[in-house]
Design a protein around this motif. Sequence first.
Motif, PDB file in Angstrom:
ATOM      1  N   THR A 166      24.081  32.163  49.428  1.00 35.08           N
ATOM      2  CA  THR A 166      24.551  33.529  49.651  1.00 35.08           C
ATOM      3  C   THR A 166      23.424  34.440  50.129  1.00 35.08           C
ATOM      4  N   LEU A 167      22.257  34.303  49.514  1.00 36.65           N
ATOM      5  CA  LEU A 167      21.124  35.159  49.885  1.00 36.65           C
ATOM      6  C   LEU A 167      20.190  34.508  50.896  1.00 36.65           C
ATOM      7  N   ASN A 168      20.543  33.296  51.328  1.00 38.88           N
ATOM      8  CA  ASN A 168      19.722  32.567  52.302  1.00 38.88           C
ATOM      9  C   ASN A 168      18.269  32.495  51.811  1.00 38.88           C
ATOM     10  N   ASP A 169      18.104  32.056  50.576  1.00 33.42           N
ATOM     11  CA  ASP A 169      16.787  31.961  49.948  1.00 33.42           C
ATOM     12  C   ASP A 169      16.152  30.628  50.327  1.00 33.42           C
ATOM     13  N   MET A 186       3.115  36.357  43.786  1.00 30.51           N
ATOM     14  CA  MET A 186       4.192  36.946  44.579  1.00 30.51           C
ATOM     15  C   MET A 186       3.820  37.135  46.046  1.00 30.51           C
ATOM     16  N   VAL A 187       2.555  37.153  46.355  1.00 29.33           N
ATOM     17  CA  VAL A 187       2.135  37.359  47.756  1.00 29.33           C
ATOM     18  C   VAL A 187       2.651  36.240  48.665  1.00 29.33           C
ATOM     19  N   PRO A 188       2.373  34.952  48.384  1.00 32.30           N
ATOM     20  CA  PRO A 188       2.917  33.921  49.283  1.00 32.30           C
ATOM     21  C   PRO A 188       4.439  33.821  49.233  1.00 32.30           C
ATOM     22  N   ILE A 189       5.019  34.136  48.083  1.00 34.88           N
ATOM     23  CA  ILE A 189       6.482  34.095  47.971  1.00 34.88           C
ATOM     24  C   ILE A 189       7.103  35.154  48.878  1.00 34.88           C
ATOM     25  N   LEU A 190       6.629  36.391  48.773  1.00 35.93           N
ATOM     26  CA  LEU A 190       7.176  37.468  49.604  1.00 35.93           C
ATOM     27  C   LEU A 190       6.889  37.230  51.089  1.00 35.93           C
ATOM     28  N   ALA A 191       5.711  36.690  51.399  1.00 34.23           N
ATOM     29  CA  ALA A 191       5.383  36.395  52.800  1.00 34.23           C
ATOM     30  C   ALA A 191       6.340  35.348  53.362  1.00 34.23           C
ATOM     31  N   THR A 192       6.636  34.335  52.578  1.00 35.70           N
ATOM     32  CA  THR A 192       7.572  33.293  53.015  1.00 35.70           C
ATOM     33  C   THR A 192       8.960  33.885  53.254  1.00 35.70           C
ATOM     34  N   LEU A 193       9.401  34.720  52.353  1.00 30.73           N
ATOM     35  CA  LEU A 193      10.730  35.322  52.494  1.00 30.73           C
ATOM     36  C   LEU A 193      10.798  36.291  53.671  1.00 30.73           C
ATOM     37  N   ALA A 194       9.742  37.063  53.870  1.00 27.23           N
ATOM     38  CA  ALA A 194       9.721  38.065  54.947  1.00 27.23           C
ATOM     39  C   ALA A 194       9.666  37.430  56.329  1.00 27.23           C
ATOM     40  N   ASN A 253      11.004  34.301  57.097  1.00 26.93           N
ATOM     41  CA  ASN A 253      11.981  33.215  57.208  1.00 26.93           C
ATOM     42  C   ASN A 253      12.623  33.259  58.594  1.00 26.93           C
ATOM     43  N   PRO A 254      12.344  32.267  59.448  1.00 27.01           N
ATOM     44  CA  PRO A 254      12.826  32.323  60.835  1.00 27.01           C
ATOM     45  C   PRO A 254      14.332  32.146  60.998  1.00 27.01           C
ATOM     46  N   VAL A 255      15.012  31.588  59.993  1.00 27.33           N
ATOM     47  CA  VAL A 255      16.452  31.374  60.133  1.00 27.33           C
ATOM     48  C   VAL A 255      17.279  32.498  59.521  1.00 27.33           C
ATOM     49  N   GLU A 303      19.356  39.817  56.016  1.00 28.76           N
ATOM     50  CA  GLU A 303      19.185  38.805  54.973  1.00 28.76           C
ATOM     51  C   GLU A 303      17.776  38.852  54.389  1.00 28.76           C
ATOM     52  N   ARG A 304      16.780  39.039  55.255  1.00 29.73           N
ATOM     53  CA  ARG A 304      15.391  39.135  54.766  1.00 29.73           C
ATOM     54  C   ARG A 304      15.222  40.371  53.888  1.00 29.73           C
ATOM     55  N   MET A 305      15.804  41.493  54.299  1.00 28.71           N
ATOM     56  CA  MET A 305      15.694  42.716  53.500  1.00 28.71           C
ATOM     57  C   MET A 305      16.391  42.541  52.145  1.00 28.71           C
ATOM     58  N   LEU A 306      17.537  41.892  52.145  1.00 27.42           N
ATOM     59  CA  LEU A 306      18.279  41.674  50.904  1.00 27.42           C
ATOM     60  C   LEU A 306      17.488  40.786  49.944  1.00 27.42           C
ATOM     61  N   ILE A 307      16.974  39.670  50.426  1.00 27.79           N
ATOM     62  CA  ILE A 307      16.240  38.758  49.547  1.00 27.79           C
ATOM     63  C   ILE A 307      14.932  39.396  49.072  1.00 27.79           C
ATOM     64  N   LEU A 308      14.290  40.177  49.930  1.00 25.30           N
ATOM     65  CA  LEU A 308      13.076  40.882  49.505  1.00 25.30           C
ATOM     66  C   LEU A 308      13.399  41.908  48.420  1.00 25.30           C
TER      67      LEU A 308
END
Length: 168
Positions: A52-55, A116-124, A126-128, A133-138
Motif C-alpha cells: 500500500t505504501l510502496n515501502d 534513520m539517515v540511510p533509511i530516509l535516503a533510500t525511501l526518498a 526510490n526509483p519505482v 508515494e515517496r512523500m507518504l512513506i517519508l
Amino acid sequence: MMKALQGTTRISFLVFFASHIVASLVIDAQAVLSSSLVPDSLQRLLSWYASTLNDPLMSKFQEILWFRSLILCELLFQVPYFLVACSYLRRRDLVNYPESFRYASIAYSSHTATTMVPILATLATNPVATLMERMLILSVYLPYLLFPLALLYLATTTNDVPVHGKQR
C-alpha cells in the motif's frame, strides 16, 4: 540530571514509545524472524502495509542485509529502552529522571537518528515510487527521526538542576 517531561510533551513521547513497541514487535520483527514463527494475519498485515505504501525496505527486507541488521538492533536495544522510557513517562510525579535514563536516552536517540539517515535516503530516492508515494512513506518514517532528535536535544541540554549540591 534530565528534567522530567511534562504535559503534552510527556504524553507525545509516551504515545510514540508505546506505539513503537507495537510496531517493532508486530511489523519490524518479521524482518529477522523465520516466517514459520509469524502468524499469517501479521504476515498479511506487513504485506498490505508494504504494498500500500510502496515501502521498498519492508517489501524486500529479505534482500537487504543492512536493513535487517538495523531491525535486529532495534529489537535487541531499542525495544528494551522503549519499555523503560514508558515506565518513566507514565509517572507524572517525577521532577527529574535518573542519570542512567539520561545516558540511555542519549545512546538511543543518537543511534536511532544515525540509522534513520540511510533509511530516509533510500525511501526518498526510490526509483519505482511516485513523488506522492515517496512523500507518504517519508511522512510515516520521519517521526522516527524527529522524536529521537528532540529527545537528544532534551537529554543533552543543561537544565541547571542541582546534582550533588553543584549546579550543572
